[in-house]
Structure formats: structure tokens, C-alpha cells
Design a protein around this motif. Structure first.
Motif, PDB file in Angstrom:
ATOM      1  N   ASP A 170       7.788 -12.568   9.079  1.00 35.71           N
ATOM      2  CA  ASP A 170       7.722 -13.258  10.356  1.00 35.71           C
ATOM      3  C   ASP A 170       7.827 -12.254  11.498  1.00 35.71           C
ATOM      4  OD1 ASP A 170       7.552 -15.806   9.215  1.00 35.71           O
ATOM      5  OD2 ASP A 170       9.737 -15.950   9.022  1.00 35.71           O
ATOM      6  N   ASP A 171       7.402 -12.696  12.686  1.00 32.17           N
ATOM      7  CA  ASP A 171       7.574 -11.919  13.923  1.00 32.17           C
ATOM      8  C   ASP A 171       6.932 -10.539  13.826  1.00 32.17           C
ATOM      9  OD1 ASP A 171       9.123 -14.018  15.057  1.00 32.17           O
ATOM     10  OD2 ASP A 171      10.868 -13.287  13.962  1.00 32.17           O
ATOM     11  N   ALA A 172       5.710 -10.496  13.324  1.00 30.33           N
ATOM     12  CA  ALA A 172       4.967  -9.249  13.265  1.00 30.33           C
ATOM     13  C   ALA A 172       3.484  -9.560  13.270  1.00 30.33           C
ATOM     14  CB  ALA A 172       5.325  -8.444  12.028  1.00 30.33           C
ATOM     15  N   ALA A 173       2.714  -8.658  13.877  1.00 28.45           N
ATOM     16  CA  ALA A 173       1.254  -8.744  13.844  1.00 28.45           C
ATOM     17  C   ALA A 173       0.729  -7.649  12.915  1.00 28.45           C
ATOM     18  CB  ALA A 173       0.679  -8.650  15.252  1.00 28.45           C
ATOM     19  N   HIS A 174      -0.408  -7.035  13.258  1.00 30.75           N
ATOM     20  CA  HIS A 174      -1.110  -6.191  12.293  1.00 30.75           C
ATOM     21  C   HIS A 174      -0.322  -4.943  11.904  1.00 30.75           C
ATOM     22  CE1 HIS A 174      -4.511  -5.031   9.943  1.00 30.75           C
ATOM     23  NE2 HIS A 174      -4.789  -3.977  10.679  1.00 30.75           N
ATOM     24  N   LEU A 175       0.267  -4.246  12.862  1.00 28.73           N
ATOM     25  CA  LEU A 175       1.055  -3.055  12.524  1.00 28.73           C
ATOM     26  C   LEU A 175       2.489  -3.483  12.241  1.00 28.73           C
ATOM     27  CD1 LEU A 175      -0.263  -0.182  14.818  1.00 28.73           C
ATOM     28  CD2 LEU A 175      -1.141  -1.055  12.640  1.00 28.73           C
ATOM     29  N   ALA A 176       2.638  -4.186  11.136  1.00 24.41           N
ATOM     30  CA  ALA A 176       3.941  -4.762  10.795  1.00 24.41           C
ATOM     31  C   ALA A 176       4.998  -3.696  10.574  1.00 24.41           C
ATOM     32  CB  ALA A 176       3.805  -5.630   9.550  1.00 24.41           C
ATOM     33  N   ASN A 177       4.603  -2.528  10.122  1.00 28.23           N
ATOM     34  CA  ASN A 177       5.599  -1.477   9.891  1.00 28.23           C
ATOM     35  C   ASN A 177       6.195  -0.968  11.191  1.00 28.23           C
ATOM     36  OD1 ASN A 177       3.148   0.070  10.583  1.00 28.23           O
ATOM     37  ND2 ASN A 177       4.420   1.840  10.040  1.00 28.23           N
ATOM     38  N   VAL A 178       5.492  -1.168  12.311  1.00 29.26           N
ATOM     39  CA  VAL A 178       6.013  -0.757  13.614  1.00 29.26           C
ATOM     40  C   VAL A 178       6.894  -1.861  14.205  1.00 29.26           C
ATOM     41  CG1 VAL A 178       5.387   0.012  15.947  1.00 29.26           C
ATOM     42  CG2 VAL A 178       3.994   0.704  13.987  1.00 29.26           C
ATOM     43  N   GLU A 179       6.467  -3.106  14.078  1.00 28.03           N
ATOM     44  CA  GLU A 179       7.244  -4.220  14.634  1.00 28.03           C
ATOM     45  C   GLU A 179       8.476  -4.546  13.804  1.00 28.03           C
ATOM     46  OE1 GLU A 179       5.828  -7.487  16.925  1.00 28.03           O
ATOM     47  OE2 GLU A 179       3.785  -7.128  16.231  1.00 28.03           O
ATOM     48  N   GLN A 180       8.383  -4.405  12.506  1.00 29.04           N
ATOM     49  CA  GLN A 180       9.500  -4.723  11.611  1.00 29.04           C
ATOM     50  C   GLN A 180       9.788  -3.509  10.715  1.00 29.04           C
ATOM     51  OE1 GLN A 180      11.335  -7.286  11.914  1.00 29.04           O
ATOM     52  NE2 GLN A 180      10.073  -8.568  13.242  1.00 29.04           N
ATOM     53  N   PRO A 181      10.208  -2.394  11.330  1.00 28.38           N
ATOM     54  CA  PRO A 181      10.340  -1.152  10.561  1.00 28.38           C
ATOM     55  C   PRO A 181      11.376  -1.216   9.448  1.00 28.38           C
ATOM     56  CG  PRO A 181      11.294  -0.908  12.756  1.00 28.38           C
ATOM     57  CD  PRO A 181      10.548  -2.207  12.748  1.00 28.38           C
ATOM     58  N   ASP A 234      -5.560  16.039  -6.013  1.00 26.45           N
ATOM     59  CA  ASP A 234      -5.835  17.241  -6.808  1.00 26.45           C
ATOM     60  C   ASP A 234      -5.311  18.488  -6.100  1.00 26.45           C
ATOM     61  OD1 ASP A 234      -7.079  15.775  -8.794  1.00 26.45           O
ATOM     62  OD2 ASP A 234      -9.108  16.121  -8.011  1.00 26.45           O
ATOM     63  N   ASP A 235      -5.555  18.577  -4.795  1.00 26.39           N
ATOM     64  CA  ASP A 235      -5.088  19.732  -4.025  1.00 26.39           C
ATOM     65  C   ASP A 235      -3.569  19.865  -4.079  1.00 26.39           C
ATOM     66  OD1 ASP A 235      -7.704  20.249  -3.326  1.00 26.39           O
ATOM     67  OD2 ASP A 235      -7.531  19.443  -1.284  1.00 26.39           O
ATOM     68  N   LEU A 236      -2.885  18.725  -4.172  1.00 29.84           N
ATOM     69  CA  LEU A 236      -1.424  18.733  -4.254  1.00 29.84           C
ATOM     70  C   LEU A 236      -0.931  19.068  -5.658  1.00 29.84           C
ATOM     71  CD1 LEU A 236      -0.778  15.496  -2.156  1.00 29.84           C
ATOM     72  CD2 LEU A 236      -0.193  17.836  -1.458  1.00 29.84           C
ATOM     73  N   GLY A 237      -1.849  19.176  -6.599  1.00 31.83           N
ATOM     74  CA  GLY A 237      -1.486  19.516  -7.961  1.00 31.83           C
ATOM     75  C   GLY A 237      -0.821  18.386  -8.718  1.00 31.83           C
ATOM     76  N   ALA A 238      -1.117  17.144  -8.340  1.00 34.62           N
ATOM     77  CA  ALA A 238      -0.467  15.987  -8.936  1.00 34.62           C
ATOM     78  C   ALA A 238      -1.402  15.264  -9.894  1.00 34.62           C
ATOM     79  CB  ALA A 238      -0.007  15.025  -7.851  1.00 34.62           C
ATOM     80  N   ASP A 239      -0.840  14.715 -10.943  1.00 28.75           N
ATOM     81  CA  ASP A 239      -1.598  13.859 -11.855  1.00 28.75           C
ATOM     82  C   ASP A 239      -1.553  12.406 -11.381  1.00 28.75           C
ATOM     83  OD1 ASP A 239      -2.324  15.908 -13.629  1.00 28.75           O
ATOM     84  OD2 ASP A 239      -0.388  15.779 -14.638  1.00 28.75           O
ATOM     85  N   ARG A 240      -0.340  11.931 -11.020  1.00 31.14           N
ATOM     86  CA  ARG A 240      -0.141  10.553 -10.590  1.00 31.14           C
ATOM     87  C   ARG A 240       0.725  10.544  -9.341  1.00 31.14           C
ATOM     88  NH1 ARG A 240      -1.050   6.548 -14.379  1.00 31.14           N
ATOM     89  NH2 ARG A 240       0.614   5.209 -13.568  1.00 31.14           N
ATOM     90  N   VAL A 241       0.474   9.562  -8.480  1.00 32.07           N
ATOM     91  CA  VAL A 241       1.254   9.416  -7.252  1.00 32.07           C
ATOM     92  C   VAL A 241       1.529   7.928  -7.016  1.00 32.07           C
ATOM     93  CG1 VAL A 241       0.213  11.465  -6.203  1.00 32.07           C
ATOM     94  CG2 VAL A 241      -0.785   9.200  -5.741  1.00 32.07           C
ATOM     95  N   HIS A 242       2.544   7.654  -6.207  1.00 33.17           N
ATOM     96  CA  HIS A 242       2.696   6.329  -5.631  1.00 33.17           C
ATOM     97  C   HIS A 242       1.832   6.271  -4.376  1.00 33.17           C
ATOM     98  CE1 HIS A 242       5.950   5.653  -8.377  1.00 33.17           C
ATOM     99  NE2 HIS A 242       6.724   6.574  -7.827  1.00 33.17           N
ATOM    100  N   TYR A 243       1.411   5.065  -4.002  1.00 27.66           N
ATOM    101  CA  TYR A 243       0.556   4.930  -2.821  1.00 27.66           C
ATOM    102  C   TYR A 243       0.924   3.663  -2.065  1.00 27.66           C
ATOM    103  CZ  TYR A 243      -3.564   4.829   0.188  1.00 27.66           C
ATOM    104  OH  TYR A 243      -4.392   4.821   1.277  1.00 27.66           O
ATOM    105  N   ALA A 244       1.053   3.796  -0.740  1.00 22.51           N
ATOM    106  CA  ALA A 244       1.222   2.643   0.147  1.00 22.51           C
ATOM    107  C   ALA A 244       0.260   2.795   1.312  1.00 22.51           C
ATOM    108  CB  ALA A 244       2.665   2.543   0.654  1.00 22.51           C
ATOM    109  N   GLY A 245      -0.413   1.704   1.668  1.00 23.94           N
ATOM    110  CA  GLY A 245      -1.377   1.790   2.756  1.00 23.94           C
ATOM    111  C   GLY A 245      -1.412   0.516   3.567  1.00 23.94           C
ATOM    112  N   LEU A 246      -1.641   0.678   4.860  1.00 24.88           N
ATOM    113  CA  LEU A 246      -1.747  -0.450   5.781  1.00 24.88           C
ATOM    114  C   LEU A 246      -3.173  -0.546   6.293  1.00 24.88           C
ATOM    115  CD1 LEU A 246       0.830  -1.522   8.459  1.00 24.88           C
ATOM    116  CD2 LEU A 246      -1.600  -1.418   9.039  1.00 24.88           C
ATOM    117  N   SER A 247      -3.734  -1.739   6.280  1.00 26.56           N
ATOM    118  CA  SER A 247      -5.077  -2.010   6.801  1.00 26.56           C
ATOM    119  C   SER A 247      -6.103  -1.131   6.082  1.00 26.56           C
ATOM    120  CB  SER A 247      -5.091  -1.812   8.313  1.00 26.56           C
ATOM    121  OG  SER A 247      -6.269  -2.342   8.878  1.00 26.56           O
ATOM    122  N   LEU A 248      -6.784  -0.232   6.784  1.00 25.73           N
ATOM    123  CA  LEU A 248      -7.747   0.650   6.124  1.00 25.73           C
ATOM    124  C   LEU A 248      -7.071   1.450   5.014  1.00 25.73           C
ATOM    125  CD1 LEU A 248     -10.553   1.938   5.920  1.00 25.73           C
ATOM    126  CD2 LEU A 248      -9.875   3.522   7.745  1.00 25.73           C
TER     127      LEU A 248
END
Length: 260
Positions: A230-241, A76-90
Motif C-alpha cells: 500500500d501507499d506506493a506507486a511505480h518506484l515502490a522501493n523509494v516510497e516504501q524503502p 561472467d565478468d564477475l567470475g560467477a556461476d550463479r547469482v541472486h537477482y532483483a529488478g524493478l520495472s525494466l
């Protein structure tokens, strides 16, 4: 309601908005490896969860509902109606809550190394107690070992050390409050309400949210697609950017405007 969340914005001001939610014990800086790719097409909003980074850190306990409503206030603060969303873990947990409880606000959804129900609750409450006691540093090494594969730890100790520092800098109230949110969370029954096109990414070597958790999410969300790296643990975006960046770009930008 005004959001209490800090957010960094990057990319073209008039581009579609993409919110990125990070893991427990990190900040929006966690998404730096994907920033160059995603800002080609999106106005990227890397926010810090309540109690993390530069966001407010009120006393807990928190709930997933509270974390999600803070993100809705940010939208709402950004003044947006709809957004895309991507999230890791929490961040993915919050994304599932958003897509199920505010489906008109989420256009496309990507969930990375996350879970819809992550017990046992007593373990999360014990971790919260450790944080409340100011002893987050005593569990930091154990937590970080679950974030990265042994091969990555050996090859890139400087990155591992930076993420450990990010973890130990998290305010005690915020870390504990989010632990309590996870302890009380069960989103499994909500997932059939998700209507956003959804990509679910798991990591084969993730001990925190193993691939079977991602498979369960993908089975419950209508028409979701599952990819296991493959070849990634929990923070996959860091190991396989590069892989994560390509997958997010292709899913969130189906017209193919993003190049990698």
C-alpha cells in the motif's frame, strides 16, 4: 562476450552476489535505499542498463534478449556461476528473461513493479521517437508522476526532483532503445520455465505496472509468492524503502542472516 555495462559493487567481497536491475530512465543509484540492508549479507552489484548511466549507449533498437545477454556477460565478468537477482520495472523484465533463458545462472529471483508484457507497443515506440528527437524533458514530468504517489510528491519534492534529473540525464539512444525493447517484449509464455524461487512485489497505487500485472506473473511462475504494498506507486522501493528492504532480505536470505 564482454559486458558493456557499468556496475557498482558494495558489501563483503566474499559474500554471495546479488545483482540489482533498475527501471527505465534510472541507474543503479535507484537502489540506494536498500543498500545498507542488503550489503549485510550480499556482495551487491548495482548495474546500469545498456544505454543508461555510465554503461555504453549504442544505437538502438534494443531487445530484452540483448539486455539480458549483457547481464549474463556481466555475470561472467564477475567470475560467477550463479547469482541472486532483483529488478524493478525494466530490471524485472530482464530478470524474468534471465531466469527463463539462463536458469542455471539465477539462484533466487525478486521482481518489483514489473510486467511480462506491457503494451501498447505503439505507445512505447512513440516515446522512443520523442527520446530520439532529444525531447525527453518534454515527457519527464508525466513519467515521474507515474513513479510516485501524489502524497510522496508533496512530502518529498527533493527526492522527486533528483529522480527527474536522473531520467533526463539518460542518453537518448539508450532510453529510446529500451523503450523499443519493451515494445517488442512478451515474456508470458517463458515464465513457466522459471525455476528460481521467486518473490513478486506490486504497489497498489502503481499506474505504470498495476498489481494485476504482478498477479499474472505470480500465476505463471511455479510457486511464486505475491505481495502488494500500500501507499506506493511505480518506484515502490523509494516510497516504501523499509518494507521493500525487509521483503527482499527475507526472500533472498532465507536462512535469516540479514537483519533489518
Amino acid at each position: 562476450m564482454t559486458s558493456d555495462l557499468h556496475a557498482d559493487l558494495d558489501g563483503p567481497p566474499d559474500a554471495p552476489l546479488l545483482l540489482l536491475g533498475s527501471s527505465l530512465g534510472t541507474t543503479g543509484a535507484m537502489w540506494q535505499p536498500q543498500l545498507a540492508t542488503l550489503t549485510q549479507r550480499f556482495r551487491v552489484v548495482r548495474y546500469d542498463h545498456l544505454g543508461h548511466g555510465r554503461s555504453a549507449a549504442p544505437p538502438g533498437p534494443y531487445t530484452i534478449d540483448l539486455l539480458g545477454r549483457q547481464v549474463l556477460a556481466l555475470i561472467d565478468d564477475l567470475g560467477a556461476d550463479r547469482v541472486h537477482y532483483a529488478g524493478l520495472s525494466l530490471g524485472g523484465m530482464v530478470g524474468m528473461w534471465l531466469a527463463a533463458h539462463a536458469p542455471d545462472r539465477i539462484d533466487r529471483l525478486a521482481l518489483v513493479c514489473t510486467s511480462a508484457a506491457l503494451g501498447p507497443a505503439d505507445g512505447w515506440r512513440a516515446r522512443a521517437a520523442t527520446a530520439y528527437a532529444g525531447r525527453l524533458d518534454t515527457i519527464a514530468d508525466t513519467v515521474v508522476q507515474r513513479w510516485f504517489t501524489p502524497a510522496f510528491v508533496a512530502a518529498r519534492p527533493e527526492i522527486v526532483a533528483a529522480y527527474r534529473s536522473m531520467l533526463t540525464a539518460t542518453p537518448a539512444a539508450g532510453y529510446a532503445g529500451c523503450c523499443e525493447a519493451i515494445a517488442g517484449m512478451d515474456l508470458r509464455a517463458d515464465l513457466t520455465a522459471v525455476r528460481a524461487p521467486t518473490l513478486v512485489i506490486a504497489a497498489a497505487d502503481d499506474p505504470a505496472t498495476p498489481p494485476e500485472h504482478a498477479a499474472d506473473i505470480a500465476e505463471r511462475i511455479p510457486s511464486a509468492r505475491l505481495v502488494v504494498l500500500d501507499d506506493a506507486a511505480h518506484l515502490a522501493n523509494v516510497e516504501q524503502p523499509e518494507q521493500v528492504g525487509r521483503l527482499l532480505a527475507a526472500h533472498l536470505d532465507p536462512e535469516g542472516a540479514v537483519t533489518t
